[in-house]
Design an enzyme around this catalytic site. Structure first.
Site, PDB file in Angstrom:
ATOM      1  N   GLU A  92       0.774  -1.440   0.001  1.00  0.00           N
ATOM      2  CA  GLU A  92       0.082  -0.036   0.402  1.00  0.00           C
ATOM      3  C   GLU A  92       1.047   1.002   0.086  1.00  0.00           C
ATOM      4  O   GLU A  92       2.046   1.465   0.361  1.00  0.00           O
ATOM      5  CB  GLU A  92      -0.531   0.155   1.535  1.00  0.00           C
ATOM      6  N   GLU A 105      -2.433  11.166   2.748  1.00  0.00           N
ATOM      7  CA  GLU A 105      -3.719  10.713   4.603  1.00  0.00           C
ATOM      8  C   GLU A 105      -3.283  12.115   5.093  1.00  0.00           C
ATOM      9  O   GLU A 105      -2.916  13.141   5.751  1.00  0.00           O
ATOM     10  CB  GLU A 105      -3.635   9.484   5.151  1.00  0.00           C
TER      11      GLU A 105
END
Length: 286
Positions: A167, A172
């Site tokens: 990932e 974020e």
């Protein structure tokens, strides 16, 4: 500008009709799909080209709706709140295009047992990439419990699962408690059968990532991944060790706004809805 009395009357009549009750007796949703939202007019813009690189794919979000040749909606609550105890139900109605921008809307809205709705879109099985520079120009939502993410999963995710797929979190942000001025870049992988991760963060000198557009980027090759905001590097990982071989495979994009979850915590009385993730473009150069 001046209006005659006749024109004013027609405008007033149109407004009254438009604001009438819905046919099914339910609430009328005059949300952003009807009235539009305020798109920031300022912020950083990245170039359209780079030396020794070619633009291999982009979405400028200029169509009237999401391009389903490239994107797929993921629907529902996933497993255990998408693995993070998230509180939202993902729908295909919380995404729209406005003035050349993708908008993902998080609402306080009851649906199928959830108290919030949002959207999660992926390019899985449609667009995937191995290496290159990725630029995403976006303005972020804000508020306690709000968790926008621009990220990637390995294209073999369906067959090997997570974290073996790898990932790459390009950006974020976890809202609330003054955290809207900080974004995070992280990788996740599997090492000796266990989840491993390595991340960094950067904080604005003033303002928040909600105020205006910023460009979130990675530069990724066989040996490293570098994270940048507005073309300034803030984090890097050496991926040459064999245990990081996941990052020598192809990956697909995921854009979403989660509500609640293990990291941000739940919304509270300070959180205002709706909230919007606004994406101007995503570009891949190789």
């Amino acid at each position: 500008m001046r209006y005659s009395k006749e024109i004013f009357f027609l405008l007033l009549l149109s407004f009254v009709v438009a604001c009438g009750d819905s046919d099914d007796g339910g609430p009328v949703d005059n949300g952003p799909d009807d009235n539009g939202i305020e798109i920031p007019s300022t912020g950083f813009t990245s170039p359209n080209s780079y030396a020794n690189r070619t633009l291999v794919w982009s979405d400028e979000f200029e169509a009237s709706s999401l391009n389903l040749t490239d994107w797929t909606y993921e629907i529902g609550t996933g497993s255990n709140g998408w693995g993070n105890n998230e509180l939202q139900y993902y729908t295909n109605s919380n995404t729209f295009i406005q003035d050349g921008h993708l908008v993902i809307e998080a609402k306080e809205q009851s649906l199928n047992g959830s108290n919030y709705t949002s959207s999660r879109i992926v390019t899985q099985n449609k667009q995937s990439f191995r290496y290159g520079r990725i630029d995403i120009r976006a303005a972020l939502p804000e508020g306690q419990g709000i968790w926008p993410a621009l990220w990637m999963l390995g294209s073999n995710f369906t067959s090997v699962g997570w974290p073996a797929s790898g990932e790459i979190d390009i950006m974020e942000m976890v809202g609330g408690s003054g955290r809207e001025n900080t974004v995070h870049g992280t990788v996740h992988w599997q090492h000796d059968g266990q989840h491993a991760n390595y991340g960094g963060e950067t904080t604005l000198s003033s303002g928040t990532f909600h105020d205006q557009f910023h460009v979130f980027s990675i530069e990724w090759d066989a040996g490293q991944i570098r994270w940048l905001v507005d073309d300034v590097q803030y984090h890097v990982i050496d991926t040459t060790p064999a245990q990081l071989d996941e990052f020598r495979n192809s990956f697909f994009f995921i854009f979403n706004v989660a509500v609640g979850g293990n990291w941000p915590g739940s919304p509270n009385s300070t959180t205002t809805f709706p909230q919007y993730l606004i994406v101007d473009y995503v570009r891949v150069f190789q």
